[in-house]
Write an enzyme that holds these catalytic residues in place. Sequence first.
Site, PDB file in Angstrom:
ATOM      1  N   HIS A   1      -5.874   5.797  -3.611  1.00 34.74           N
ATOM      2  CA  HIS A   1      -5.585   4.451  -3.139  1.00 34.74           C
ATOM      3  C   HIS A   1      -4.370   3.916  -3.884  1.00 34.74           C
ATOM      4  CE1 HIS A   1      -9.273   4.229  -0.816  1.00 34.74           C
ATOM      5  NE2 HIS A   1      -9.922   4.702  -1.852  1.00 34.74           N
ATOM      6  N   HIS A   2      -3.694   2.949  -3.255  1.00 30.63           N
ATOM      7  CA  HIS A   2      -2.524   2.359  -3.897  1.00 30.63           C
ATOM      8  C   HIS A   2      -2.969   1.213  -4.796  1.00 30.63           C
ATOM      9  CE1 HIS A   2       1.476   0.696  -4.433  1.00 30.63           C
ATOM     10  NE2 HIS A   2       1.983   1.739  -3.804  1.00 30.63           N
ATOM     11  N   PRO A   3      -2.377   1.082  -5.989  1.00 35.37           N
ATOM     12  CA  PRO A   3      -2.810   0.016  -6.899  1.00 35.37           C
ATOM     13  C   PRO A   3      -2.519  -1.396  -6.406  1.00 35.37           C
ATOM     14  CG  PRO A   3      -1.605   1.724  -8.076  1.00 35.37           C
ATOM     15  CD  PRO A   3      -1.409   1.981  -6.622  1.00 35.37           C
ATOM     16  N   ILE A   4      -1.531  -1.561  -5.499  1.00 38.40           N
ATOM     17  CA  ILE A   4      -1.190  -2.931  -5.090  1.00 38.40           C
ATOM     18  C   ILE A   4      -1.101  -3.097  -3.577  1.00 38.40           C
ATOM     19  CG2 ILE A   4       0.025  -3.421  -7.240  1.00 38.40           C
ATOM     20  CD1 ILE A   4       2.671  -2.986  -5.792  1.00 38.40           C
TER      21      ILE A   4
END
Length: 382
Positions: free
Chosen positions: A227-230
């Site tokens: 998943h992307h952190p932001i």
Amino acid sequence: MPQPLSGVRVVDLTRILSGPFCTALLGDMGADVIKIEPPSEGDPVRSAGAGRDGMSWYFAAFNRNKRSVALDLRSEVGRETLAGLLAKADVLVENFRPGVLDAMGFGAARLEAINPRLITASINGYGSSGPYVARPAFDFVIQAMSGFMSTNGTADGEPLRSGPPITDLVAGLYCAFGIVNALHARNSTGRGQRVEAAMMDGIISLFAYLASDHLVTGSVPARAGNHHPITAPYGLFTTADGELAVAPSTEAILRRFLRTLDLEAVLSDPRFASNALRMRHHRDLDALINARMSSEPRQIWLERLNAAGVPCGFVQDIGEALSDPQVLHREMVLDVEHPGHGTVRMLGFPVKLSETPCRIRHPAPDHGAHTGEVLAEWRSDK
């Protein structure tokens, strides 16, 4: 054909990976790289990794476009020969621990006296100053110490290193970049300078938004897996016959992604009305996306999403990637003939120059193969 660094002489005291990667990049750009090796064993990578016909392909890939000189730098004769080579060189590259070059008798003052135009480039773990200057360093340790490892892996799993030795490679790349800048500066100043690339500095410089968010908020980024952190949604999604990596990194691309899945209406759901809310409820949104994508095979989704302008792709192993038609079209796999060792396959040139391209002028050398040739050239230059 002239190349950007044609005529530049590089004396290469490096071994293993970070330094040889740096000097291979310089050699690919046309520099004459003289690899100095101990007379007995040579660079340890000569016997590392898989190979054929007596040639390590690992060594061949990182030491192409170089000439090998066997020189005993523990002897007075060897050190005097090195001094003579440096007097006619443009660049010295080394990846010893800080202080080793000085102990060999080649500190800054002596190098200045030998050749004031010489650019001295050093690759090390933590730099040549600071509280960790005396510590030994290795890629795995730097990945751990830098914080890089803490960002890799799943939220409930252990920290993970990257597959490739990334801190070595980044340091080598930055060192080559610094050398080219120092050569350009010398055109104006007429003098050399010191270039240093530390593995710790290099990997920290790549933290991008992870560092920015921490410096703003003080919070420490959690491991997010794929998943992307932001940004959400973002990651691997399940199709009928495997996973597909999808990166809808802007609102416009996100709408195209969901529209292609016939899911654009979910954006009216209060849980998914903004990126901040989607981050909070990403598992719910991922479940809706996976339910839809699992109805069709990944090739179908790949074609539909690419046609819609949504970045996506398969998770390929290295074998699949190195036989991918795009990779082959870009000549990122090369067949190089090594006299006495057959054909060696290696990675190609990631930077393409239209007028002065990188090229293989000669394959990785046998140990000490050019000692007589190089020393004869040096004597004739006196």
